[in-house]
Design a protein around this motif. Structure first.
Motif, PDB file in Angstrom:
ATOM      1  N   GLY A  69      58.350  59.186  36.358  1.00 27.30           N
ATOM      2  CA  GLY A  69      58.494  59.082  37.809  1.00 27.30           C
ATOM      3  C   GLY A  69      59.904  58.729  38.220  1.00 27.30           C
ATOM      4  N   SER A  70      60.876  59.096  37.383  1.00 32.44           N
ATOM      5  CA  SER A  70      62.305  58.872  37.681  1.00 32.44           C
ATOM      6  C   SER A  70      62.632  57.401  37.892  1.00 32.44           C
ATOM      7  CB  SER A  70      62.750  59.688  38.898  1.00 32.44           C
ATOM      8  OG  SER A  70      62.627  61.066  38.632  1.00 32.44           O
ATOM      9  N   TRP A  71      61.877  56.517  37.268  1.00 36.79           N
ATOM     10  CA  TRP A  71      62.073  55.074  37.387  1.00 36.79           C
ATOM     11  C   TRP A  71      61.895  54.592  38.825  1.00 36.79           C
ATOM     12  CZ3 TRP A  71      65.781  58.275  35.128  1.00 36.79           C
ATOM     13  CH2 TRP A  71      65.808  58.272  33.720  1.00 36.79           C
ATOM     14  N   GLN A  72      61.293  55.458  39.675  1.00 38.99           N
ATOM     15  CA  GLN A  72      61.142  55.165  41.100  1.00 38.99           C
ATOM     16  C   GLN A  72      59.713  55.267  41.590  1.00 38.99           C
ATOM     17  OE1 GLN A  72      64.195  57.576  43.356  1.00 38.99           O
ATOM     18  NE2 GLN A  72      64.666  58.275  41.278  1.00 38.99           N
ATOM     19  N   ASP A  73      58.836  55.879  40.813  1.00 34.58           N
ATOM     20  CA  ASP A  73      57.499  56.193  41.293  1.00 34.58           C
ATOM     21  C   ASP A  73      56.517  56.112  40.133  1.00 34.58           C
ATOM     22  OD1 ASP A  73      55.553  56.931  43.091  1.00 34.58           O
ATOM     23  OD2 ASP A  73      55.930  59.083  42.898  1.00 34.58           O
ATOM     24  N   GLY A  74      55.239  56.001  40.465  1.00 31.76           N
ATOM     25  CA  GLY A  74      54.202  56.032  39.444  1.00 31.76           C
ATOM     26  C   GLY A  74      53.271  54.844  39.528  1.00 31.76           C
ATOM     27  N   ASP A  75      52.070  55.056  38.986  1.00 30.86           N
ATOM     28  CA  ASP A  75      51.037  54.028  38.985  1.00 30.86           C
ATOM     29  C   ASP A  75      50.098  54.334  37.829  1.00 30.86           C
ATOM     30  OD1 ASP A  75      48.328  52.870  39.662  1.00 30.86           O
ATOM     31  OD2 ASP A  75      49.491  52.060  41.332  1.00 30.86           O
ATOM     32  N   LYS A  76      49.737  53.318  37.081  1.00 34.52           N
ATOM     33  CA  LYS A  76      48.892  53.525  35.907  1.00 34.52           C
ATOM     34  C   LYS A  76      47.550  54.159  36.263  1.00 34.52           C
ATOM     35  CE  LYS A  76      47.497  48.639  36.051  1.00 34.52           C
ATOM     36  NZ  LYS A  76      46.192  48.841  36.704  1.00 34.52           N
ATOM     37  N   ALA A  77      47.055  53.910  37.474  1.00 34.03           N
ATOM     38  CA  ALA A  77      45.776  54.488  37.884  1.00 34.03           C
ATOM     39  C   ALA A  77      45.839  56.011  37.944  1.00 34.03           C
ATOM     40  CB  ALA A  77      45.351  53.932  39.240  1.00 34.03           C
ATOM     41  N   GLY A  78      47.039  56.545  38.151  1.00 35.88           N
ATOM     42  CA  GLY A  78      47.204  57.988  38.214  1.00 35.88           C
ATOM     43  C   GLY A  78      47.241  58.657  36.858  1.00 35.88           C
ATOM     44  N   TYR A  79      47.178  57.881  35.793  1.00 38.47           N
ATOM     45  CA  TYR A  79      47.271  58.431  34.434  1.00 38.47           C
ATOM     46  C   TYR A  79      46.030  58.134  33.615  1.00 38.47           C
ATOM     47  CZ  TYR A  79      51.947  59.782  35.551  1.00 38.47           C
ATOM     48  OH  TYR A  79      53.019  60.407  36.146  1.00 38.47           O
ATOM     49  N   ARG A  80      44.907  58.025  34.310  1.00 36.40           N
ATOM     50  CA  ARG A  80      43.646  57.864  33.591  1.00 36.40           C
ATOM     51  C   ARG A  80      43.426  59.026  32.624  1.00 36.40           C
ATOM     52  NH1 ARG A  80      38.514  55.100  35.916  1.00 36.40           N
ATOM     53  NH2 ARG A  80      37.107  55.181  34.122  1.00 36.40           N
ATOM     54  N   PHE A  81      43.908  60.221  33.010  1.00 39.44           N
ATOM     55  CA  PHE A  81      43.720  61.380  32.134  1.00 39.44           C
ATOM     56  C   PHE A  81      44.426  61.197  30.799  1.00 39.44           C
ATOM     57  CE2 PHE A  81      47.630  62.479  34.359  1.00 39.44           C
ATOM     58  CZ  PHE A  81      48.390  63.192  33.436  1.00 39.44           C
ATOM     59  N   VAL A  82      45.541  60.459  30.777  1.00 38.96           N
ATOM     60  CA  VAL A  82      46.229  60.179  29.523  1.00 38.96           C
ATOM     61  C   VAL A  82      45.450  59.159  28.705  1.00 38.96           C
ATOM     62  CG1 VAL A  82      48.331  59.248  28.484  1.00 38.96           C
ATOM     63  CG2 VAL A  82      48.494  60.766  30.465  1.00 38.96           C
ATOM     64  N   GLY A  83      44.973  58.107  29.356  1.00 36.82           N
ATOM     65  CA  GLY A  83      44.178  57.114  28.642  1.00 36.82           C
ATOM     66  C   GLY A  83      42.948  57.725  28.008  1.00 36.82           C
ATOM     67  N   GLN A  84      42.262  58.603  28.762  1.00 35.30           N
ATOM     68  CA  GLN A  84      41.075  59.265  28.217  1.00 35.30           C
ATOM     69  C   GLN A  84      41.432  60.176  27.055  1.00 35.30           C
ATOM     70  OE1 GLN A  84      40.132  62.740  28.445  1.00 35.30           O
ATOM     71  NE2 GLN A  84      38.176  62.347  27.374  1.00 35.30           N
ATOM     72  N   ALA A  85      42.554  60.897  27.190  1.00 35.52           N
ATOM     73  CA  ALA A  85      42.971  61.817  26.124  1.00 35.52           C
ATOM     74  C   ALA A  85      43.198  61.070  24.817  1.00 35.52           C
ATOM     75  CB  ALA A  85      44.239  62.553  26.541  1.00 35.52           C
ATOM     76  N   LEU A  86      43.917  59.972  24.881  1.00 32.37           N
ATOM     77  CA  LEU A  86      44.212  59.205  23.668  1.00 32.37           C
ATOM     78  C   LEU A  86      42.945  58.562  23.109  1.00 32.37           C
ATOM     79  CD1 LEU A  86      47.561  57.603  24.872  1.00 32.37           C
ATOM     80  CD2 LEU A  86      47.296  59.436  23.198  1.00 32.37           C
ATOM     81  N   ALA A  87      42.103  58.027  24.005  1.00 33.02           N
ATOM     82  CA  ALA A  87      40.846  57.419  23.538  1.00 33.02           C
ATOM     83  C   ALA A  87      39.937  58.455  22.899  1.00 33.02           C
ATOM     84  CB  ALA A  87      40.142  56.729  24.705  1.00 33.02           C
ATOM     85  N   SER A  88      39.999  59.705  23.381  1.00 33.60           N
ATOM     86  CA  SER A  88      39.136  60.747  22.817  1.00 33.60           C
ATOM     87  C   SER A  88      39.494  61.051  21.369  1.00 33.60           C
ATOM     88  CB  SER A  88      39.241  62.025  23.661  1.00 33.60           C
ATOM     89  OG  SER A  88      40.471  62.710  23.440  1.00 33.60           O
ATOM     90  N   ARG A  89      40.695  60.668  20.935  1.00 34.38           N
ATOM     91  CA  ARG A  89      41.117  60.877  19.562  1.00 34.38           C
ATOM     92  C   ARG A  89      40.987  59.611  18.718  1.00 34.38           C
ATOM     93  NH1 ARG A  89      43.362  65.998  19.029  1.00 34.38           N
ATOM     94  NH2 ARG A  89      42.410  67.218  20.702  1.00 34.38           N
ATOM     95  N   GLY A  90      40.318  58.608  19.258  1.00 35.28           N
ATOM     96  CA  GLY A  90      40.059  57.392  18.498  1.00 35.28           C
ATOM     97  C   GLY A  90      41.139  56.344  18.604  1.00 35.28           C
ATOM     98  N   PHE A  91      42.098  56.542  19.513  1.00 34.34           N
ATOM     99  CA  PHE A  91      43.185  55.580  19.680  1.00 34.34           C
ATOM    100  C   PHE A  91      42.863  54.632  20.826  1.00 34.34           C
ATOM    101  CE2 PHE A  91      45.889  59.533  18.611  1.00 34.34           C
ATOM    102  CZ  PHE A  91      45.543  59.439  17.267  1.00 34.34           C
ATOM    103  N   ILE A  92      43.301  53.389  20.703  1.00 34.69           N
ATOM    104  CA  ILE A  92      43.279  52.474  21.833  1.00 34.69           C
ATOM    105  C   ILE A  92      44.539  52.728  22.649  1.00 34.69           C
ATOM    106  CG2 ILE A  92      43.411  50.053  22.530  1.00 34.69           C
ATOM    107  CD1 ILE A  92      41.751  49.381  20.071  1.00 34.69           C
TER     108      ILE A  92
END
Length: 286
Positions: A69-92
């Motif tokens: 987010g160019s060090w200016q924007d972003g929120d962890k709630a907007g990246y649930r898709f990344v958390g799910q992707a990593l968890a789907s492969r057995g990673f925390i």
């Protein structure tokens, strides 16, 4: 040709304001537990989410992922898709928020990254993870934060951790070697000009850095692919290990888009991340 068309379409989708919303709206809510808004420091932007797979193997790897987010924007709630992707492969997966410009400037966001990693090292076992298999990862500005933590020992040391605690780095479309800084806003974020050299991960590379997977889209017009090429070359020249993966016809957003569950046919990025983490863990267990 078909894959290139899909990549183009999903890049446009996620680049739009509604794209990230739909990526998260279509992300499965099953297969993992999300522990939200855990404080790793005292500030409002110093909180993180932890994604724990339902089918958790003993000593699961932990991936701390920093969004862009160019060090200016972003929120962890907007990246649930990344958390799910990593968890789907057995990673925390650990997804921190961090301070942004304005009012924060370099190195505040890197310092926050170090605090989040120190928290993950301390608490990984609480969620069934192995702190000895902790990776830092990120996309765009988040990859810069992850790379600074892996290359410049001062940040983790100040947070009570060590670069030696990191098993590896996954950098997606990261700016590692972007001098001179021409954008006026970025000049303010990384001021003063006289200290620009200390903002570049490539300047801190030694052969002691953890193994790296550096991923970049060949069609990236936001962060030039030369950043990853130069970083990989420097790491390998210094005796470290960096794997460079360039994705043809892939844009800046198109690189991360296939991590979203409904878009995974657009690319092999999640497989490549999984293969890298799995191999590093296997090598460390020998």
């Amino acid at each position: 040709m078909a894959r290139a068309l899909v990549v183009s379409l999903v890049s446009g989708l996620l680049a739009a304001c509604s794209g990230q919303f739909w990526a998260n709206a279509l992300t499965p809510r099953w297969g993992y537990d999300r522990h939200a808004d855990i404080a790793y420091a005292d500030g409002d932007r110093q909180r993180l989410d932890v994604y724990v797979p339902d089918r958790l193997a003993a000593g699961a790897p932990v991936v701390v992922f920093f969004y862009g987010g160019s060090w200016q924007d972003g929120d962890k709630a907007g990246y649930r898709f990344v958390g799910q992707a990593l968890a789907s492969r057995g990673f925390i997966a650990v997804l921190p928020d961090y301070r942004l410009y304005p009012p924060a400037r370099f190195p505040a966001f890197v310092e926050d990254g170090a605090r989040a990693v120190a928290w993950a090292l301390e608490h990984a076992a609480d969620y069934g993870g192995d702190p000895g298999h902790l990776f830092v990862a990120g996309h765009s500005a988040g990859a810069h934060i992850a790379a600074m933590l892996a290359a410049d020992r001062r940040y983790l040391a100040a947070a009570g951790a060590s670069v030696g605690d990191l098993a590896g780095l996954v950098g997606m479309a990261g700016p590692y070697d972007f001098l001179p800084i021409e954008d006026p806003v970025l000049q303010a974020i990384f001021a003063p000009r006289a200290a620009w050299a200390r903002t570049q991960p490539i300047h801190f590379v030694t052969g002691e850095a953890p193994p790296m997977l550096l991923m970049h889209g060949a069609a990236d017009r936001t962060v030039a692919p030369e950043n990853s090429r130069n970083m990989a070359s420097r790491v390998n020249d210094r005796g470290g290990e960096a794997r460079l993966k360039i994705y043809p016809e892939t844009t800046h957003v198109g690189l991360i888009a296939p991590l979203a569950a409904p878009l995974r046919l657009a690319g092999n990025q999640l497989d490549d991340i999984t293969d890298f983490v799995t191999k590093v863990v296997s090598d460390r267990n020998r």
